[in-house]
Motif scaffolding. Sequence first.
Motif, PDB file in Angstrom:
ATOM      1  N   ASP A  12       1.019  -1.173  -0.107  1.00  0.00           N
ATOM      2  CA  ASP A  12      -0.013   0.162  -0.132  1.00  0.00           C
ATOM      3  C   ASP A  12       1.026   1.064   0.025  1.00  0.00           C
ATOM      4  N   ALA A  13       1.978   1.402   0.854  1.00  0.00           N
ATOM      5  CA  ALA A  13       2.799   2.212   0.729  1.00  0.00           C
ATOM      6  C   ALA A  13       3.558   2.619  -0.534  1.00  0.00           C
ATOM      7  N   VAL A  14       3.868   1.652  -1.232  1.00  0.00           N
ATOM      8  CA  VAL A  14       4.343   2.038  -2.348  1.00  0.00           C
ATOM      9  C   VAL A  14       3.257   2.440  -3.537  1.00  0.00           C
ATOM     10  N   LEU A  15       2.182   1.918  -3.400  1.00  0.00           N
ATOM     11  CA  LEU A  15       1.255   2.381  -4.364  1.00  0.00           C
ATOM     12  C   LEU A  15       0.852   3.773  -4.062  1.00  0.00           C
ATOM     13  N   LEU A  16       0.816   3.903  -2.893  1.00  0.00           N
ATOM     14  CA  LEU A  16       0.643   5.561  -2.596  1.00  0.00           C
ATOM     15  C   LEU A  16       1.744   6.452  -2.876  1.00  0.00           C
ATOM     16  N   LEU A  17       3.037   6.163  -2.925  1.00  0.00           N
ATOM     17  CA  LEU A  17       3.965   6.883  -3.138  1.00  0.00           C
ATOM     18  C   LEU A  17       4.048   6.959  -4.766  1.00  0.00           C
ATOM     19  N   VAL A  18       3.553   5.979  -5.397  1.00  0.00           N
ATOM     20  CA  VAL A  18       3.413   6.192  -7.051  1.00  0.00           C
ATOM     21  C   VAL A  18       2.456   7.285  -7.375  1.00  0.00           C
ATOM     22  N   ALA A  19       1.178   7.209  -6.533  1.00  0.00           N
ATOM     23  CA  ALA A  19       0.380   8.359  -6.830  1.00  0.00           C
ATOM     24  C   ALA A  19       0.948   9.700  -6.398  1.00  0.00           C
ATOM     25  N   ILE A  20       1.845   9.572  -5.158  1.00  0.00           N
ATOM     26  CA  ILE A  20       2.241  11.074  -4.849  1.00  0.00           C
ATOM     27  C   ILE A  20       3.157  11.610  -6.091  1.00  0.00           C
ATOM     28  N   VAL A  21       4.261  10.575  -6.479  1.00  0.00           N
ATOM     29  CA  VAL A  21       5.028  10.979  -7.503  1.00  0.00           C
ATOM     30  C   VAL A  21       4.375  11.472  -8.840  1.00  0.00           C
ATOM     31  N   TRP A  22       3.355  10.799  -9.321  1.00  0.00           N
ATOM     32  CA  TRP A  22       2.320  11.217 -10.541  1.00  0.00           C
ATOM     33  C   TRP A  22       1.870  12.628 -10.076  1.00  0.00           C
ATOM     34  N   GLY A  23       1.261  12.434  -8.875  1.00  0.00           N
ATOM     35  CA  GLY A  23       0.731  13.862  -8.541  1.00  0.00           C
ATOM     36  C   GLY A  23       1.718  15.080  -8.749  1.00  0.00           C
ATOM     37  N   SER A  24       2.697  14.829  -8.290  1.00  0.00           N
ATOM     38  CA  SER A  24       3.910  15.821  -8.261  1.00  0.00           C
ATOM     39  C   SER A  24       4.372  16.223  -9.708  1.00  0.00           C
ATOM     40  N   SER A  25       4.211  15.307 -10.560  1.00  0.00           N
ATOM     41  CA  SER A  25       4.877  15.193 -12.049  1.00  0.00           C
ATOM     42  C   SER A  25       4.392  16.402 -12.556  1.00  0.00           C
ATOM     43  N   TYR A  26       3.098  16.940 -12.395  1.00  0.00           N
ATOM     44  CA  TYR A  26       2.791  18.215 -13.138  1.00  0.00           C
ATOM     45  C   TYR A  26       3.368  19.500 -12.567  1.00  0.00           C
ATOM     46  N   LEU A  27       3.957  19.594 -11.447  1.00  0.00           N
ATOM     47  CA  LEU A  27       4.470  20.878 -10.986  1.00  0.00           C
ATOM     48  C   LEU A  27       5.879  20.550 -11.294  1.00  0.00           C
ATOM     49  N   THR A  51       3.640  -1.910 -11.408  1.00  0.00           N
ATOM     50  CA  THR A  51       3.439  -3.180 -11.807  1.00  0.00           C
ATOM     51  C   THR A  51       3.752  -4.030 -10.646  1.00  0.00           C
ATOM     52  N   TRP A  52       4.827  -3.851  -9.914  1.00  0.00           N
ATOM     53  CA  TRP A  52       5.196  -4.797  -8.653  1.00  0.00           C
ATOM     54  C   TRP A  52       3.867  -4.727  -7.508  1.00  0.00           C
ATOM     55  N   ALA A  53       3.604  -3.563  -7.499  1.00  0.00           N
ATOM     56  CA  ALA A  53       2.542  -3.299  -6.261  1.00  0.00           C
ATOM     57  C   ALA A  53       1.188  -4.005  -6.543  1.00  0.00           C
ATOM     58  N   GLN A  72       0.770  -6.422  -8.599  1.00  0.00           N
ATOM     59  CA  GLN A  72       0.880  -7.815  -8.548  1.00  0.00           C
ATOM     60  C   GLN A  72       0.763  -8.355  -7.250  1.00  0.00           C
ATOM     61  N   ASN A  73       0.984  -7.604  -6.140  1.00  0.00           N
ATOM     62  CA  ASN A  73       0.956  -8.047  -4.778  1.00  0.00           C
ATOM     63  C   ASN A  73      -0.158  -7.441  -4.144  1.00  0.00           C
ATOM     64  N   SER A  74      -1.164  -6.888  -4.677  1.00  0.00           N
ATOM     65  CA  SER A  74      -2.271  -6.245  -4.090  1.00  0.00           C
ATOM     66  C   SER A  74      -3.521  -6.742  -4.984  1.00  0.00           C
ATOM     67  N   SER A  75      -4.569  -6.391  -4.645  1.00  0.00           N
ATOM     68  CA  SER A  75      -5.874  -6.469  -5.553  1.00  0.00           C
ATOM     69  C   SER A  75      -5.952  -5.450  -6.107  1.00  0.00           C
ATOM     70  N   PRO A  76      -6.663  -5.606  -7.483  1.00  0.00           N
ATOM     71  CA  PRO A  76      -6.815  -4.346  -8.414  1.00  0.00           C
ATOM     72  C   PRO A  76      -7.545  -3.403  -7.865  1.00  0.00           C
ATOM     73  N   SER A  77      -8.603  -3.517  -7.159  1.00  0.00           N
ATOM     74  CA  SER A  77      -9.591  -2.704  -6.330  1.00  0.00           C
ATOM     75  C   SER A  77      -8.966  -1.935  -5.505  1.00  0.00           C
ATOM     76  N   ARG A  78      -8.039  -2.285  -4.675  1.00  0.00           N
ATOM     77  CA  ARG A  78      -7.278  -1.578  -3.770  1.00  0.00           C
ATOM     78  C   ARG A  78      -6.124  -0.837  -4.404  1.00  0.00           C
ATOM     79  N   ALA A  79      -5.560  -1.420  -5.515  1.00  0.00           N
ATOM     80  CA  ALA A  79      -4.559  -0.611  -6.015  1.00  0.00           C
ATOM     81  C   ALA A  79      -5.033   0.557  -6.716  1.00  0.00           C
ATOM     82  N   SER A  80      -6.229   0.389  -7.517  1.00  0.00           N
ATOM     83  CA  SER A  80      -7.120   1.480  -8.240  1.00  0.00           C
ATOM     84  C   SER A  80      -7.224   2.629  -7.149  1.00  0.00           C
ATOM     85  N   LEU A  81      -7.818   2.146  -5.866  1.00  0.00           N
ATOM     86  CA  LEU A  81      -8.193   3.350  -5.064  1.00  0.00           C
ATOM     87  C   LEU A  81      -7.029   3.990  -4.451  1.00  0.00           C
TER      88      LEU A  81
END
Length: 304
Positions: free
Chosen positions: A8-23, A231-233, A235-244
């Motif tokens: 979950d922490a890795v997925l959240l980090l990916v979301a933060i990184v993508w969110g910061s990409s615009y700035l 991709t790694w995260a 594979q180690n989580s459910s699609p629903s949780r990952a998309s959330l």
Amino acid sequence: MLHGRRTDAVLLLVAIVWGSSYLAAKTATHDLPVLTVLLARYAISAIACLALVEARRRSGRLTPDEIRIGALLGVTQAAVLLLETYGVAHTSAANAGLIISLTIVLTPLLDRTAGAGRLPTRFFAATGLCLLAVTLLMLGSGFHRPRIGDLLILAAAVVRAGHVVLVGRLTKDRAVRPLQLTAVQMVVGTLLFAGPAASGLPALIRADASTWGALLYLALFCSVFAFLAQTWAVQNSSPSRASLLLGTEPVWAVAIGIGLGGETFTAFAGLGAALMVAGTYWGQHIERAHRTLPPLRRTVTSAS
């Protein structure tokens, strides 16, 4: 439990990184032409991906499918980043992150291979809510002609949704590896922008440390790291949780745009942001629930 939290922490980090990409993209395009920024981002990403492929050469050479599919996806991905980067150069990072999240509800509308049947009417209501949100975001501080940057980001959301659908169609039932596929896309993007961006290379060489920092961040973190970590995260989580968790990207785009970029939100933009987040989550929930229904129940609920 610990493994789940780490995922979950890795997925959240990916979301933060993508969110910061615009700035980061807005910072880079402040000092460099858009095409030069794209060339640098792709070239650095290509070098990193090819180095990783070489380090894992025991996994074998690139397959014909990986080259063919990666080349086509490289073109569509380049189109997405072209629209996104030109768009963010002419709007706020917060607006860009919110409008691009329309991809979440546009993708199921374009996808005709999932076999889930016609989507329920409620899904189109969620899409309408998102479109209203885009209108409010474009209004910004009042009623005026929409900014070109917002329209470009809106176009990028449509193209990105098409790209996602294309990824699903082309990779289905084919043995293609994410790293190799990404490497081909990065090389294709580099080749596409090499010619048009050539005139901007002197400016790239003279760029200061902050601009190069933004370019390296876009290439190594927002492209290479984010894709491989996702991709790694997944594979180690459910699609629903990952998309959330990945769906929190627009929230981080707003927070980073305001907190680090010094951007401000008006009442119109604030309402638009709230509606966009609500609409995308609502639409995502409806689509996911509909996809898991038995075929007979899909037919019944699609009319409700």
